[in-house]
Design a protein around this motif. Structure first.
Motif, mmCIF file in Angstrom:
data_model
loop_
_atom_site.group_PDB
_atom_site.id
_atom_site.type_symbol
_atom_site.label_atom_id
_atom_site.label_comp_id
_atom_site.label_asym_id
_atom_site.label_seq_id
_atom_site.Cartn_x
_atom_site.Cartn_y
_atom_site.Cartn_z
ATOM 1 N N THR A 162 0.802 -1.232 0.000
ATOM 2 C CA THR A 162 0.000 0.000 0.000
ATOM 3 C C THR A 162 0.832 1.278 0.000
ATOM 4 O O THR A 162 0.329 2.337 -0.373
ATOM 5 C CB THR A 162 -0.929 0.013 1.219
ATOM 6 O OG1 THR A 162 -0.140 -0.110 2.432
ATOM 7 C CG2 THR A 162 -1.911 -1.146 1.159
ATOM 8 N N ASN A 163 2.097 1.192 0.393
ATOM 9 C CA ASN A 163 2.946 2.381 0.466
ATOM 10 C C ASN A 163 3.905 2.401 -0.724
ATOM 11 O O ASN A 163 4.912 1.705 -0.742
ATOM 12 C CB ASN A 163 3.725 2.387 1.776
ATOM 13 C CG ASN A 163 4.580 3.643 1.939
ATOM 14 O OD1 ASN A 163 4.624 4.496 1.050
ATOM 15 N ND2 ASN A 163 5.255 3.756 3.060
ATOM 16 N N ARG A 190 1.349 1.499 -8.636
ATOM 17 C CA ARG A 190 -0.030 1.092 -8.383
ATOM 18 C C ARG A 190 -0.077 -0.162 -7.506
ATOM 19 O O ARG A 190 0.793 -1.025 -7.588
ATOM 20 C CB ARG A 190 -0.750 0.823 -9.694
ATOM 21 C CG ARG A 190 -0.935 2.080 -10.559
ATOM 22 C CD ARG A 190 -1.688 1.754 -11.828
ATOM 23 N NE ARG A 190 -1.902 2.933 -12.657
ATOM 24 C CZ ARG A 190 -2.524 2.934 -13.824
ATOM 25 N NH1 ARG A 190 -3.001 1.782 -14.305
ATOM 26 N NH2 ARG A 190 -2.669 4.048 -14.511
ATOM 27 N N VAL A 191 -1.138 -0.248 -6.722
ATOM 28 C CA VAL A 191 -1.304 -1.383 -5.808
ATOM 29 C C VAL A 191 -1.345 -2.699 -6.578
ATOM 30 O O VAL A 191 -0.723 -3.691 -6.167
ATOM 31 C CB VAL A 191 -2.574 -1.202 -4.955
ATOM 32 C CG1 VAL A 191 -2.933 -2.509 -4.252
ATOM 33 C CG2 VAL A 191 -2.356 -0.104 -3.921
ATOM 34 N N SER A 269 -4.453 -6.302 -12.285
ATOM 35 C CA SER A 269 -4.618 -5.360 -13.392
ATOM 36 C C SER A 269 -5.480 -5.971 -14.491
ATOM 37 O O SER A 269 -5.567 -7.202 -14.615
ATOM 38 C CB SER A 269 -3.249 -4.991 -13.968
ATOM 39 O OG SER A 269 -2.700 -6.092 -14.664
ATOM 40 N N PRO A 270 -6.115 -5.148 -15.328
ATOM 41 C CA PRO A 270 -6.855 -5.678 -16.475
ATOM 42 C C PRO A 270 -5.974 -6.524 -17.390
ATOM 43 O O PRO A 270 -6.448 -7.507 -17.960
ATOM 44 C CB PRO A 270 -7.349 -4.413 -17.187
ATOM 45 C CG PRO A 270 -7.436 -3.383 -16.115
ATOM 46 C CD PRO A 270 -6.287 -3.678 -15.191
ATOM 47 N N ALA A 300 3.322 -11.122 -20.627
ATOM 48 C CA ALA A 300 3.998 -9.829 -20.514
ATOM 49 C C ALA A 300 3.159 -8.881 -19.664
ATOM 50 O O ALA A 300 2.537 -7.965 -20.139
ATOM 51 C CB ALA A 300 4.241 -9.217 -21.883
ATOM 52 N N PHE A 301 3.131 -9.127 -18.345
ATOM 53 C CA PHE A 301 2.287 -8.356 -17.457
ATOM 54 C C PHE A 301 2.977 -7.097 -16.980
ATOM 55 O O PHE A 301 4.184 -6.996 -16.961
ATOM 56 C CB PHE A 301 1.930 -9.183 -16.207
ATOM 57 C CG PHE A 301 1.100 -10.384 -16.501
ATOM 58 C CD1 PHE A 301 -0.246 -10.266 -16.778
ATOM 59 C CD2 PHE A 301 1.656 -11.648 -16.508
ATOM 60 C CE1 PHE A 301 -1.016 -11.387 -17.019
ATOM 61 C CE2 PHE A 301 0.896 -12.762 -16.758
ATOM 62 C CZ PHE A 301 -0.436 -12.634 -17.008
ATOM 63 N N CYS A 302 2.176 -6.161 -16.495
ATOM 64 C CA CYS A 302 2.699 -4.982 -15.798
ATOM 65 C C CYS A 302 2.525 -5.189 -14.299
ATOM 66 O O CYS A 302 1.584 -5.789 -13.879
ATOM 67 C CB CYS A 302 1.953 -3.736 -16.217
ATOM 68 S SG CYS A 302 2.196 -3.246 -17.922
#
Length: 302
Positions: A162-163, A190-191, A269-270, A300-302
């Motif tokens: 979260t941080n 991003r979380v 993530s989407p 190939a994810f983010c």
């Protein structure tokens, strides 16, 4: 080829000389190591900047050759240490301001003998199998893994997810400090990205401490497409967003709205959801341009 030249009575050709030089270099450990990192950085013999190769050998002495091989693969993809010199300096600086991890509290695999041999199946298959075994072991069913439990699986605290004020630079990593103490650092802001990177590190750390039983100083999660990095991405996707659960949730409705429900449920993530659907042949790649299938680099994810 050499035997064919010898059969023709052709000796001391240029090929013979090159092979002799190569054989001699391979027999000298430091020269062989030097050549290895030249090649990993994308240079021919003696063409690399000597300062650069000297810095990478410093990194290898600090982190180990396997970890440094992952970092040099990252460099060929365009990522380099921000300080322009060594990875070890940058990573140690980031680790000092990072979080604490107690490897003794981290998730362990109860029955490692049930996992395929590391390095032999496809990377995505190994990663998926490991994730499925762990979800079953922890009785996770189809549920989302909450932030606090995911952090606990890594032996660290919820704040790491979260941080985002304490972010890593080019890579996410766990730096081993010895005696079960370590320092993890995550690259994304991003979380959902931080959850994914933390899951990658959980899988990587587990493989290389329990299944492979190595004692590395650095466990990196990079942008490269090495076997190790592909395995991490496949593990993280299946661990956080198991395909069978996704399949049940979407049914025959592959709309963006239904995918958004899956995203919200699993806190991913989407792209993670789309790639799971593409890689398992429920969604055509043309309908998910940000995803890639198993036939290419896979996941190939983010």
């Amino acid at each position: 080829m050499l035997s064919r030249l010898n059969d023709k009575g052709l000796e001391n050709t240029n090929l013979h000389c090159l092979w002799q030089d190569l054989t001699q270099e391979r027999q000298q450990k430091e020269i062989a190591r030097h050549r290895k990192f030249e090649a990993l950085l994308g240079y021919d013999a003696d063409e690399v900047d000597e300062v650069l190769i000297a810095n990478r050998l410093v990194d290898a002495n600090r982190f180990g050759d396997d970890a440094l091989a992952e970092l040099t693969a990252t460099e060929t993809g365009g990522a380099t240490p921000h300080n322009g010199s060594t990875w070890s300096q940058e990573i140690e600086d980031q680790a000092r301001s990072g979080f604490d991890m107690n490897a003794k509290d981290a998730l362990c695999l109860v029955n490692p003998d049930n996992i395929p041999l590391y390095g032999h199946p496809h990377a995505w298959k190994f990663g998926e199998s490991l994730a499925q075994a762990l979800r079953q072991q922890e009785d996770l069913g189809d549920q989302c893994i909450p932030h606090d439990r995911l952090a606990a699986f890594a032996g660290t605290v919820n704040d790491i997810i979260t941080n985002s004020s304490r972010r890593a630079g080019n890579i996410s990593f766990v730096l081993n400090g010895g005696n079960g103490c370590a320092k993890p650092a995550l690259r994304p802001g991003r979380v959902t990205g931080r959850r994914f990177e933390l899951a990658r590190l959980i899988g990587d750390h587990l493989v290389h401490t329990q299944i492979e039983s190595t004692n590395e100083h650095l466990y990196p999660a990079t942008i490269s497409h090495s076997y190790r990095q592909k395995m991490q991405r496949a593990f993280a996707a299946e661990f956080l967003c198991p395909f069978q659960a996704v399949k049940t949730m979407v049914g025959h409705d592959l709309s963006e709205e239904k995918q958004a429900e899956v995203v919200k449920h699993f806190k991913v993530s989407p792209m993670t959801v789309r790639t799971q659907l593409v890689n398992n042949n429920l969604l055509h790649p043309e309908n998910a341009p940000d995803s890639v299938g198993r036939g290419s680099s896979h996941l190939a994810f983010c």
